[in-house]
Design a protein around this motif. Structure first.
Motif, mmCIF file in Angstrom:
data_model
loop_
_atom_site.group_PDB
_atom_site.id
_atom_site.type_symbol
_atom_site.label_atom_id
_atom_site.label_comp_id
_atom_site.label_asym_id
_atom_site.label_seq_id
_atom_site.Cartn_x
_atom_site.Cartn_y
_atom_site.Cartn_z
ATOM 1 N N ASP A 487 -6.964 -10.390 -2.565
ATOM 2 C CA ASP A 487 -7.358 -11.245 -2.196
ATOM 3 C C ASP A 487 -7.200 -11.523 -0.947
ATOM 4 O O ASP A 487 -7.125 -13.176 -0.358
ATOM 5 C CB ASP A 487 -6.911 -12.598 -3.633
ATOM 6 N N THR A 488 -5.869 -11.458 -0.628
ATOM 7 C CA THR A 488 -5.452 -10.720 0.920
ATOM 8 C C THR A 488 -5.455 -9.645 1.037
ATOM 9 O O THR A 488 -5.076 -8.624 0.495
ATOM 10 C CB THR A 488 -4.344 -11.806 1.024
ATOM 11 N N ALA A 489 -4.979 -9.538 2.484
ATOM 12 C CA ALA A 489 -5.263 -8.370 3.451
ATOM 13 C C ALA A 489 -4.088 -7.906 3.667
ATOM 14 O O ALA A 489 -3.050 -8.489 2.678
ATOM 15 C CB ALA A 489 -5.708 -8.049 4.680
ATOM 16 N N ASP A 490 -2.851 -6.732 2.872
ATOM 17 C CA ASP A 490 -2.299 -6.351 2.898
ATOM 18 C C ASP A 490 -1.333 -6.525 1.586
ATOM 19 O O ASP A 490 -0.097 -7.033 1.584
ATOM 20 C CB ASP A 490 -0.821 -6.580 4.038
ATOM 21 N N THR A 491 -1.848 -6.204 0.277
ATOM 22 C CA THR A 491 -1.435 -6.278 -0.731
ATOM 23 C C THR A 491 -0.688 -5.421 -1.338
ATOM 24 O O THR A 491 -1.123 -4.209 -1.355
ATOM 25 C CB THR A 491 -2.607 -7.334 -1.358
#
Length: 538
Positions: A487-491
């Motif tokens: 749900d967010t980048a760089d997870t």
């Protein structure tokens, strides 16, 4: 040939949207047809106990406990303790300090092993000869042990002293409950044995044949309340009411029934690293627990202990006051009455444990939202609002999730100075809910200032903030991963403590082929946010 039977897996689909909110129910609205007025002092107060004499240190470890009775401010309907500090230091490597809140009840049998003497008041020497039986009648609202008495005259003379029950108009009756005993006037005379009185109305009587004059007046503070004054010219057979210029002055030295902790409400476990090795007032509130003590009962007990600390070389040294002889009362205003030390004879004393509380007074809104929900892998984060206005100045409100009769999970306080109805809400700040409680509990509003309210709303929600999660957090014995989405980048998520799934962009996903099963024992989101679709097996 043996036959192989295949059975389908019976599972329940579920979704885990980490760090997202999800409704638990519909919104509840409570509206009043008229103003619900309140008027509560907005000043925050700090009460520090008086250091009576030279404070002494009590080692707290193992079975040793210190109990402090704490009174609510007389004007307060409800107190929220924004800080609670104890004067202490740690020795060696103790375990955590446990701070427990209990209801307090006066013992029907145990007295405080100490004495409070009424202080001097407005006393005046007179030229009235002390040649009659003279009596002061008092209403006594609680059990008292009278340990000493000071019947004032203008000189030191031998005097007889006794206590009788009083009639409904205050006149001494013929029933003597104590004495007569010989005392010396105008000095504190010990009563041996002490006089034990149940609640009621009593006359305290003195008479002497020695030449002296009356001292009139009242003590600076009294046990009970003075009802009336009387005299007798026939050795107490009949009584007449005394004139104002001849009110005899009598001071009492008393012990009260000891308060004892009865029912535990909550506890605060304070890590040892909160305390230093030098004695100082130290807050028991710490980053791992955002709940706060609250007091609605007139009296409660705070109990300090450290059961996992082994000895005096690894313990907490907590200070309490100390004194010699009787205390000149009154003792304390909010923190009061005594320390109880289980380690040295379970003694009840009128010396306060050096506990400092900072508190604000509130009124409770007359509606409580009280529904129970299953939270699973998350926290209780209701969205709430109150519609209120100020009559003068500024009015303040905050919602709290009630943990127990002595503690709450408070949100941040908000305010308005508007004299027309204004709605104040608690939802999210940035992406974080403004109310986060680890458990479901009744939700209510606390208000202060001078104003009114006419509506409150409650929208119960689940905040998925637990990390990592296991099957038990969802109420299942087995868990299978079907899909994981960023749900967010760089997870970065770690599965079963060994398999990393890195999702570079928001929306990136990994789906499991439905012909295969991916058993889950733990999901740990190392950074970022994910939504996982899962199957749970009971």
């Amino acid at each position: 040939m043996s036959q192989i039977v295949y059975t389908e897996l019976e599972a329940f689909p579920l979704r885990w949207p980490y760090l997202q909110l999800e409704p638990l129910d519909i919104e509840t609205v409570k509206t009043w047809p008229s103003d619900q007025a309140f008027n509560v002092d907005t000043a925050s107060s700090t009460y520090t106990p008086a250091n009576i004499g030279s404070p002494i240190e009590i080692p707290v470890y193992g079975d040793v406990k210190l109990v402090q009775v704490i009174r609510k401010a007389a004007t307060a309907q409800y107190e929220l303790w924004t800080n609670l500090e104890v004067y202490a230091r740690k020795v060696g490597n103790p375990g955590p300090l446990k701070v427990e809140a209990y209801t307090a009840e006066q013992s029907p049998t145990d007295w405080v092993n100490d004495e409070i003497r009424e202080p001097d008041g407005s006393f005046f020497n007179t030229t009235t000869v002390f040649n009659k039986w003279r009596a002061v009648t008092r209403n006594i609202p609680e059990p008292l042990m009278i340990k000493s008495v000071n019947f004032l005259t203008t000189s030191y003379v031998a005097m007889d002293f006794l206590i009788r029950t009083a009639q409904s108009d205050g006149r001494p009756s013929s029933t003597t409950v104590y004495g007569p005993v010989s005392i010396t006037s105008s000095t504190w005379s010990a009563l041996s044995p002490p006089a034990e009185l149940s609640p009621g109305m009593y006359s305290f009587i003195g008479y002497t044949s020695n030449s002296t004059y009356l001292v009139k007046g009242t003590p600076g503070a009294t046990f009970g309340s003075i009802h009336s004054y009387w005299y007798s010219t026939n050795s107490g057979a009949t009584w007449s009411q005394e004139t104002a210029n001849a009110y005899p002055a009598v001071m009492l030295g008393c012990s009260t029934r000891a308060y004892k902790p009865v029912q535990k409400h909550d506890e605060y476990v304070v890590p040892a690293d909160v305390f230093g090795t030098t004695a100082a007032y130290t807050s028991i509130y710490h980053a791992n627990d955002s709940s706060r003590f609250a007091q609605k009962d007139p009296v409660m007990c705070i109990v300090f202990s450290s059961p996992t600390s082994p000895d005096t070389s690894n313990c907490y040294m907590i200070q309490r006051g100390s004194h010699t002889g009787a205390i000149t009362g009154p003792v304390g205003a909010n923190l009061f009455d005594y320390a109880r030390e289980h380690s040295i004879g379970s003694d009840y004393l009128y010396d306060d444990v050096l506990v400092r509380k900072t508190y604000s007074q509130y009124a409770e809104v007359s509606h409580v939202f009280d529904k129970t929900y299953y939270l699973g892998p998350g926290s209780y984060s209701p969205k709430t609002s109150i519609t209120m206005k100020a009559s003068t100045g500024t009015v303040y409100a905050l919602p709290v999730v009630v943990k127990s009769a002595a503690s709450v999970q408070p949100a941040a306080e908000k305010s308005t100075a508007s004299t027309t109805y204004t709605t104040i809400g608690w939802d999210v700040s940035g992406s974080t809910p403004e109310i986060i409680s680890p458990a479901v509990g009744p939700v209510k509003f606390l208000v202060r200032g001078a104003g009114a309210y006419n509506q409150v709303t409650y929208y119960p929600r689940l905040y998925y903030n637990k990390n990592p999660v296991t099957p038990r957090d969802f109420g299942f014995t087995e868990l299978y991963l079907m899909k994981i989405r960023a749900d967010t980048a760089d997870t970065l998520a770690r599965i079963n403590d060994k398999t990393n799934i890195y999702l570079a962009s928001s929306g990136d996903a990994v789906a499991i082929d439905p012909n295969f099963r991916a058993p889950i024992s733990k999901i740990h989101v190392v950074k970022g946010r994910v939504t996982c679709d899962l199957l749970g097996v009971i």
